[in-house]
Design an enzyme around this catalytic site. Structure first.
Site, PDB file in Angstrom:
ATOM      1  N   ASP A  75     -27.109  53.551  14.787  1.00 30.01           N
ATOM      2  CA  ASP A  75     -27.726  54.358  13.736  1.00 30.01           C
ATOM      3  C   ASP A  75     -26.622  55.176  13.070  1.00 30.01           C
ATOM      4  OD1 ASP A  75     -29.544  55.640  12.172  1.00 30.01           O
ATOM      5  OD2 ASP A  75     -30.346  56.926  13.763  1.00 30.01           O
ATOM      6  N   ASP A  81     -29.392  51.677   7.350  1.00 30.01           N
ATOM      7  CA  ASP A  81     -28.468  52.405   8.215  1.00 30.01           C
ATOM      8  C   ASP A  81     -28.751  52.291   9.703  1.00 30.01           C
ATOM      9  OD1 ASP A  81     -30.776  53.843   7.992  1.00 30.01           O
ATOM     10  OD2 ASP A  81     -29.800  55.787   7.974  1.00 30.01           O
ATOM     11  N   GLU A  82     -29.653  51.422  10.110  1.00 29.70           N
ATOM     12  CA  GLU A  82     -29.824  51.262  11.557  1.00 29.70           C
ATOM     13  C   GLU A  82     -30.246  49.844  11.895  1.00 29.70           C
ATOM     14  OE1 GLU A  82     -33.212  53.328  13.484  1.00 29.70           O
ATOM     15  OE2 GLU A  82     -33.857  53.851  11.460  1.00 29.70           O
TER      16      GLU A  82
END
Lengths: 364, 373
Positions: free
Chosen positions: A14, A108-109
Site C-alpha cells: 500500500d 495504490d494498493e
C-alpha cells in the site's frame, strides 16, 4: 488455531499517502507542509492527506470544508490522475518482477501471492523489502507492506507501521494479534455493523473468536460466517489476478431513518461525489446506474436506469439518482439505507476506445 | 429550342450538375437538369431541394427555349463524345424528346416539362460580402475532414462559419467537429461579413462550392447569406443552399488554453512514421501510442493478430514522460493540413483534449481527443 499446513505467502503493498506524496515529490514547495489532494470547493472531498496534515485529523473522503476547519493553512492541490496512473504503472511493473499473481485493489494498493515467486522460492519478507526498495528507487515514493498467510492479515499488517512500514504476521502470532483488534478494523465492518456487533457485546477480535458462529450468522447472515472465519485466521480468498470488477457502488446506513424526501435527496449528494471519485480512481465505466433503497421494514428495492457509457461525473450520477429516487414514486416508508452504484461494465472496446470531446450543450 | 455548344463547356457544367442530382430520387423531375437557352447563354440548373446549382455557359442560341432531361444520362453522353466536338441540342416545339447531336452520333432523350421544375428560391438574403476563392478554399480544406457523418447529431454535419471580432482584426471562422476531433481555421473577415449570422453549411454544399471555386480563378466569390440560406456566386455559376437548422455546440469549451506538455516535431517525418506504424493496427480503431520523453517520441502499435511496431523519432520535448494514444487516421487527416515543416502538439494528459498547431499558420488550430490504449 489451525494454520494450514501448506501456508500461503501473501503480501499487501500500500503506497503511503499516494496522491499527496506524488504532489510533494513533483513540487518541492509542498514538501513538509500539510497538504490535501482534492477539491477545495464547497462540495470537494479530500482524496489523500499528506502525513503533515494527518495529526490535525484530516482524512481521505472527508469533505474539504471540514478538513480546512481542522487544519488551518491546509494546502489544497487538484488531483493529477495522469501522474498517479503513471506511478501506478511503474509500481505494477515492480510487482510483476516477483510474481504474476497480482490483484490490484486501486492505483495504490495490491495483493501479491508470493508462495511460489518468479525465480524460485525465497522468504516473503525479503521480497517485500526488495519491492519497497525498488518502488522507492523508481518512483521516489515509499510504500508500506504487510506479509502474512492470508489477505485479511496481510492488509491489516501493511497498515500497522505506516509510513514506510514492513510488518509480518506469522501463523503462530495470528490468534493473539486478531484478538487484540477492534471489530472496526475487520474488513467490511462499517459503523452500522460495528453498532450491531456492539449490541451483541462484541467489540474486539477476541470477542469474535469467542462468539458462536450460529449467532453471528443469525444476526449478520453470510457476512457473519465470514467474520467468524477470519477471526480464526481462516481466509482462503485467493489473490485474483485480472479480477474484473462488475460493479462499483457506495451505500450508507443512516443513524436515524430518513422520512423526509428532502433529507433523502440531501443524502444522495455526498454519495454521488464519493461514487464519482471511486469510478475515476478505478477507471470504471458502466452502462447502468442503480439506486438501492432499504426501508425500515428491511425490504430492499433497487431501481436502475441507463447512463452514458463513459466515466460518469458526479452531476450525472446525482441527476440519475434523484430521478430514480422519485420515479416511479418516492419511498413510502422511512428509509434506512441508500446505495448508489454503477453496473454493467463496458468491456471489450474499453481496452482501446476513442474518447469524446465533451461539449456541455449536447452532453458530448 | 436549338443551340450549338462546345463539348468542353457543356462537360464542365454537367460535371458539377450531376453531383447535385441524387442518383435515387422518388420525384422524377429531380433527376433532370433544366436547360434554358437564351441570349447566347445556356443555363443548366439542378436541385435536390436543399441545394440548387445553376451553371451558365456561352452557347450559340439558334432558337431560345427551355426543357429538362436526365442529368446523369446527358452527362454520360457528353462525356463520351470526342474532345473537340461541337454539340447541337434541339427540341422541337411540342416534342417530348430532345436530340443531342455531335458528328454522326444522335441521341434522343425524353424530356419533362420545365414548368414542373422547382423554382430557385428568390428570397432576399440580407448579408452580402465577397470572399477570395483562396480564403474560402482554406476555410473548407482545413476543416472538412472533421465534419461528422453521424446523423443523430445533424448539427455537426457541416462547417460552422461565423464572424469573430470586426474590423481589420476580425476573422471569419470555419469550424468542424465529429465529436472526436475539431478543426478551427480563420481567414481575414471580409468587409460586410461582420453582420452575418452564425451558420452551419451542409457537407454536400461544402463539397460543391469547393469544386466550383476550383475553376473560378482569382475572381472573388459573391456570398449572400441569411440564417436559413446561403448563396455563392462563383464566376458564371450560382449555388444556393439551405443551411443546417441547428445550433453548433459551444466549441471554444473543448479547446484547452493551457496544455503544458508541448512537443515540436518535423511534420513530414512524424506523419510518415505514424502511417508506417499504423500498418500494424489494422482494426477499425487504428490506435497508435505516442510515448513522449525528453528529446524523443516513440510511436508504437500492437495488434492481436498483426504483430507489433515501434518507431522512435527525435522531438523537441522537455516536459516529462507521457504516454498517449490516438486514432492514427485522425492524426494523418490533421497532418495533411499542416503546411509548415513543423507540427506543435500540446498535451495535458492521456485523457484530455490535445491541441495540434501549425507554427507556420497561426490561423489554424486542431483539437484531437486521445484514445485509451
Amino acid at each position: 488455531m489451525d494454520a494450514p499446513a501448506a501456508s500461503r505467502k501473501i503480501l499487501h503493498v500500500d503506497m503511503d499517502a499516494f496522491y499527496a506524496s506524488i504532489e510533494q515529490r513533483d513540487d518541492p514547495s509542498l514538501r513538509g507542509r500539510p497538504l490535501a489532494v482534492g477539491g477545495s470547493s464547497r462540495r470537494g472531498v479530500v482524496l489523500t492527506a499528506s502525513y503533515e496534515a494527518r495529526p490535525f485529523g484530516v482524512r481521505s473522503a472527508m469533505p474539504s470544508v471540514r478538513a480546512a476547519e481542522l487544519c488551518p493553512g491546509l494546502l489544497f492541490v487538484k488531483p493529477r490522475f495522469d501522474a498517479y496512473k503513471e506511478a501506478s504503472r511503474v509500481i505494477r511493473e515492480v510487482f510483476a518482477l516477483f510474481t504474476d499473481k497480482i490483484e490490484p485493489l486501486s492505483l495504490d494498493e495490491a495483493y501479491l501471492d508470493v508462495t511460489s515467486p518468479t525465480g524460485g522460492p525465497r522468504p516473503a519478507v525479503e521480497i517485500a523489502r526488495e519491492i519497497k526498495a525498488l518502488i522507492l528507487a523508481r518512483t521516489g515514493l515509499t510504500a508500506s507492506a504487510g506479509v502474512s498467510f492470508n489477505k485479511f492479515l496481510a492488509k491489516i499488517a501493511s497498515d500497522l507501521e505506516k509510513p514506510d512500514g514492513l510488518t509480518v504476521i506469522r501463523p503462530r502470532q495470528a490468534q493473539a494479534f486478531i484478538a487484540s483488534l477492534p471489530v472496526a478494523r475487520f474488513h467490511g465492518v462499517g459503523p452500522a455493523t460495528a453498532r450491531r456487533l456492539e449490541a451483541l457485546g462484541i467489540r474486539t477480535g477476541a470477542d469474535l473468536q469467542a462468539a458462536e458462529e450460529g449467532e453471528l450468522v443469525k444476526r449478520l447472515g453470510r457476512f457473519g460466517a465470514f467474520l467468524w472465519r477470519i477471526a480464526r485466521g481462516q481466509d482462503d480468498r485467493p489473490v485474483e489476478a485480472n479480477r474484473r470488477r462488475k460493479s462499483l457502488s457506495v451505500e450508507e446506513t443512516f443513524g436515524v431513518d430518513l422520512r423526509d424526501p428532502t433529507a433523502m435527496r440531501a443524502a444522495l449528494g455526498p454519495m454521488a461525489v464519493e461514487l464519482a471519485r471511486r469510478l475515476e480512481r478505478q477507471d470504471f465505466i458502466g452502462r447502468t446506474l442503480t439506486l438501492k433503497i432499504k426501508t425500515d421494514d428491511f425490504v430492499i428495492r433497487t431501481r436502475s436506469r441507463a447512463i452514458l457509457p463513459r466515466l460518469a461525473t458526479e452531476q450525472e450520477l446525482l441527476a440519475g439518482a434523484l430521478h430514480l429516487l422519485s420515479h416511479p414514486d418516492a419511498p413510502e416508508r422511512p428509509v434506512r439505507l441508500l446505495g448508489l452504484g454503477v453496473h454493467n461494465p463496458v468491456v471489450g472496446q474499453t481496452e482501446t476506445r476513442q474518447l469524446p470531446l465533451i461539449f456541455d450543450a449536447d452532453r458530448g | 429550342m436549338k443551340i450549338t455548344i462546345e463539348r468542353a463547356a457543356l462537360l464542365r457544367s454537367l460535371s458539377h450538375i450531376q453531383n447535385v442530382v441524387e442518383r435515387r430520387t422518388t420525384i422524377p423531375i429531380l433527376s433532370n437538369v433544366k436547360l434554358e437557352a437564351r441570349d447566347e447563354n445556356l443555363a443548366l440548373t439542378a436541385t435536390d431541394l436543399d441545394l440548387t446549382l445553376m451553371a451558365n455557359e456561352k452557347a450559340d442560341v439558334i432558337d431560345p427555349g427551355v426543357t429538362t432531361v436526365s442529368a446523369h444520362t446527358f452527362f454520360d453522353i457528353v462525356r463520351k463524345f470526342p474532345g473537340e466536338a461541337a454539340i447541337t441540342l434541339e427540341q422541337a416545339a411540342g416534342s417530348t424528346e430532345m436530340t443531342v447531336e455531335a458528328g454522326r452520333s444522335v441521341f434522343h432523350l425524353p424530356c419533362l416539362a420545365a414548368d414542373e421544375f422547382p423554382a430557385m428560391s428568390l428570397e432576399e438574403l440580407d448579408v452580402r460580402f465577397e470572399i477570395l476563392p483562396a480564403d474560402l478554399a482554406r476555410l473548407i480544406d482545413k476543416t472538412r475532414f472533421a465534419i461528422s457523418t453521424e446523423e443523430t447529431r445533424y448539427y455537426l454535419n457541416g462547417i460552422h462559419m461565423h464572424a469573430a471580432g470586426s474590423g481589420p482584426t476580425g476573422t471569419l471562422r470555419g469550424v468542424a467537429t465529429d465529436g472526436h476531433r475539431l478543426s478551427r481555421v480563420e481567414v481575414p473577415l471580409p468587409p460586410g461579413a461582420e453582420n452575418m449570422p452564425p451558420i452551419i453549411v451542409p457537407r454536400k454544399t461544402v463539397g460543391e462550392i469547393r469544386k466550383l471555386i476550383e475553376t473560378a480563378g482569382d475572381v472573388p466569390v459573391q456570398v449572400a447569406v441569411s440564417s436559413a440560406r446561403i448563396q455563392f456566386g462563383c464566376g458564371p455559376d450560382m449555388l444556393v443552399s439551405r443551411l443546417i437548422d441547428g445550433t453548433f455546440p459551444d466549441y471554444e469549451r473543448v479547446i484547452p488554453m493551457s496544455n503544458e506538455r508541448v512537443a515540436s516535431l518535423p511534420a513530414k517525418v512524424f506523419a510518415e512514421a505514424v502511417d508506417r506504424v499504423a500498418t500494424i493496427s489494422t482494426e477499425k480503431a487504428r490506435a497508435v501510442k505516442l510515448a513522449f520523453d525528453t528529446g524523443k517520441i516513440t510511436i508504437s502499435a500492437v495488434s492481436a493478430d498483426a504483430g507489433r511496431a515501434v518507431e522512435e523519432l527525435d522531438a523537441e520535448y522537455p516536459d516529462g514522460a507521457l504516454e498517449i494514444g490516438f486514432n492514427a487516421r485522425y492524426i494523418l487527416d490533421m497532418m495533411s493540413q499542416i503546411d509548415g515543416g513543423e507540427v506543435r502538439i500540446e498535451m495535458a494528459n492521456a485523457a484530455a483534449p490535445t491541441v495540434v498547431r501549425d507554427p507556420a499558420d497561426s490561423g489554424a488550430l486542431y483539437v484531437l481527443m486521445p484514445m485509451r490504449v
